[in-house]
Design a protein around this motif. Structure first.
Motif, short mmCIF file in Angstrom:
data_model
loop_
_atom_site.label_atom_id
_atom_site.label_comp_id
_atom_site.label_asym_id
_atom_site.label_seq_id
_atom_site.Cartn_x
_atom_site.Cartn_y
_atom_site.Cartn_z
N ASP A 51 0.86 -1.18 0.00
CA ASP A 51 0.00 0.00 0.00
C ASP A 51 0.90 1.23 0.00
OD1 ASP A 51 -1.34 2.33 1.29
OD2 ASP A 51 -3.06 0.97 1.31
N HIS A 53 0.39 4.44 0.33
CA HIS A 53 0.17 5.46 1.37
C HIS A 53 0.68 5.02 2.75
CE1 HIS A 53 -1.89 7.92 -1.51
NE2 HIS A 53 -2.64 6.89 -1.84
N GLN A 54 0.67 3.74 3.00
CA GLN A 54 1.17 3.24 4.28
C GLN A 54 2.70 3.20 4.35
OE1 GLN A 54 -0.64 -0.59 4.89
NE2 GLN A 54 -2.23 0.29 6.21
#
Length: 108
Positions: A51, A53-54
């Motif tokens: 992911d 954004h993580q």
């Protein structure tokens, strides 16, 4: 010299496979990374599970970038969100092309 078959090409990303030894190359922004076919499958699976954004970092220019390690500890990908999504898409399409070719070669 490898006889490369292009599996995917978009913007600054080209993924190709040698028709003889089956090694897969990812050519991204002037860098070329080579993988044995199984290594490529595993790397593509790992990339698809990330992911952005993580795991991205904010750089001084205000843009978030994801740093992906390579086999060489001194060389890493540093990708914007768009570049990362392009890489994920390209790798998934390349996987489909390889699997399709395997199926077609068995049918003939």
């Amino acid at each position: 010299m490898c006889r490369a078959k292009k599996l995917y090409s978009e913007k600054e990303l080209i993924i190709s496979q040698c028709q003889d030894c089956k090694k897969v190359g990812i050519h991204l922004k002037g860098l070329l990374f080579n993988f044995e076919q199984n290594e490529f499958f595993n790397y593509a699976k790992k990339i698809s599970s990330i992911d952005f954004h993580q795991h991205s970092f904010q750089f001084d220019d205000g843009e978030g970038r994801l740093i992906l390690k390579t086999k060489d500890k001194q060389v890493n990908y540093c990708l914007s969100h768009e570049e990362f999504e392009d890489l994920k898409t390209g790798m998934q399409i390349a996987l489909l092309m390889i699997e399709t070719e395997k199926i077609l070669s068995k049918a003939s």
